[in-house]
Scaffold this motif. Structure first.
Motif, short mmCIF file in Angstrom:
data_model
loop_
_atom_site.label_atom_id
_atom_site.label_comp_id
_atom_site.label_asym_id
_atom_site.label_seq_id
_atom_site.Cartn_x
_atom_site.Cartn_y
_atom_site.Cartn_z
N PHE A 102 0.80 -1.25 0.09
CA PHE A 102 -0.15 -0.53 -0.20
C PHE A 102 1.23 1.46 -0.02
CE2 PHE A 102 0.52 -1.21 4.66
CZ PHE A 102 0.63 0.23 5.16
N THR A 103 0.33 2.52 -0.09
CA THR A 103 0.88 3.30 -0.09
C THR A 103 0.18 4.60 0.90
OG1 THR A 103 -0.29 4.75 -2.17
CG2 THR A 103 1.55 3.87 -2.29
N SER A 104 0.91 5.41 1.63
CA SER A 104 0.40 6.67 2.63
C SER A 104 1.26 7.72 2.10
CB SER A 104 0.46 5.39 3.74
OG SER A 104 0.27 6.92 4.89
N VAL A 105 -0.44 8.77 2.03
CA VAL A 105 0.37 9.69 1.58
C VAL A 105 -0.04 11.09 2.67
CG1 VAL A 105 -0.15 11.72 -0.26
CG2 VAL A 105 -0.40 9.26 -0.68
N PHE A 106 1.04 11.35 3.10
CA PHE A 106 1.24 13.35 3.13
C PHE A 106 1.45 14.22 2.83
CE2 PHE A 106 3.68 16.79 5.67
CZ PHE A 106 2.31 16.84 6.55
N SER A 112 4.36 16.82 -0.93
CA SER A 112 3.68 15.50 -0.44
C SER A 112 5.33 14.67 0.25
CB SER A 112 2.21 15.61 -1.21
OG SER A 112 2.90 14.25 -3.20
N THR A 114 4.97 10.32 -0.03
CA THR A 114 4.36 9.40 0.10
C THR A 114 5.24 7.83 0.56
OG1 THR A 114 3.12 9.68 -2.32
CG2 THR A 114 3.01 7.92 -1.75
N THR A 115 4.82 7.21 2.07
CA THR A 115 5.55 5.81 2.67
C THR A 115 4.48 4.99 1.23
OG1 THR A 115 5.15 7.23 4.49
CG2 THR A 115 5.37 4.88 4.37
N ALA A 156 3.99 9.13 11.55
CA ALA A 156 3.21 8.21 11.28
C ALA A 156 3.37 6.37 11.35
CB ALA A 156 3.64 8.52 9.72
N GLY A 159 0.23 4.16 12.68
CA GLY A 159 -0.60 4.13 11.62
C GLY A 159 -0.22 3.38 11.14
N LEU A 160 0.60 3.48 9.56
CA LEU A 160 1.74 3.17 8.82
C LEU A 160 1.32 1.28 9.32
CD1 LEU A 160 4.41 5.14 8.23
CD2 LEU A 160 2.61 3.84 6.66
N ARG A 163 -1.28 -0.82 9.26
CA ARG A 163 -2.06 -0.92 8.08
C ARG A 163 -1.52 -2.24 7.03
NH1 ARG A 163 -2.54 3.75 3.85
NH2 ARG A 163 -3.45 1.56 2.52
#
Length: 168
Positions: A102-106, A112, A114-115, A156, A159-160, A163
């Motif tokens: 998955f990706t997670s964006v701040f 931005s 992206t993790t 972060a 939350g990461l 997920r």
């Protein structure tokens, strides 16, 4: 340059300047961030070894903290490609040995990060490939928060981690 630094091999010295147009700071009402076109990092999870953490060079932003291999995106580069490239450049993460989960964006509007979370499908050992790492270490997921983390990664991480647990 001091003698100790000049005696290091070229690949271990601090880069002397931007290497591509994305290597620059951007500033706005929410702060100053690295990467003209945004940035991305690779959250590498190996079921047998844990999470790959990078001890950041002291000259880097929040130097001396632990975080993810990653950095500034190139112009036109998508975050997954950029995170895989940066992790390969900094830690010799072989892109063919991982699968994107998955990706997670701040996103602050003008910048931005992206993790990109990946699962190791074929084991490998990371190797310091450039001057941006002091050390690379596999850390159990339940111990990551015990390390001196880069502040943004520390914010972060929980939350990461939640997920990552959903992808088991």
């Amino acid at each position: 340059m001091d003698t100790a630094a000049s005696s290091l091999p070229e690949y271990l010295r601090r880069p002397s300047g931007p290497r591509n147009p994305g290597d620059a700071w951007v500033e706005g009402e929410r702060g100053k961030f690295w990467g003209r076109f945004g940035s991305a990092g690779l959250l590498v999870q190996d079921p047998a070894k844990g999470i790959l953490l990078q001890h950041r060079a002291t000259w880097s932003d929040h130097g001396g903290t632990w975080g993810l291999p990653g950095g500034a995106l190139h112009q036109g580069e998508d975050a997954i490609t950029g995170a895989l490239r940066e992790a390969h450049e900094e830690a010799a993460v072989p892109p063919e040995n991982v699968r994107v989960l998955f990706t997670s964006v701040f996103d602050v509007g003008y910048w931005s990060y992206t993790t990109v979370a990946v699962h190791v499908v074929e084991s490998f050992e990371p190797v310091i490939n450039d001057p941006e790492s002091i050390e690379l270490k596999w850390v159990p997921a339940n111990a990551v928060e015990d390390w001196n983390l880069h502040p943004a990664f520390a914010t972060a991480w929980l939350g990461l981690r939640r997920r990552l647990l959903q992808h088991h």
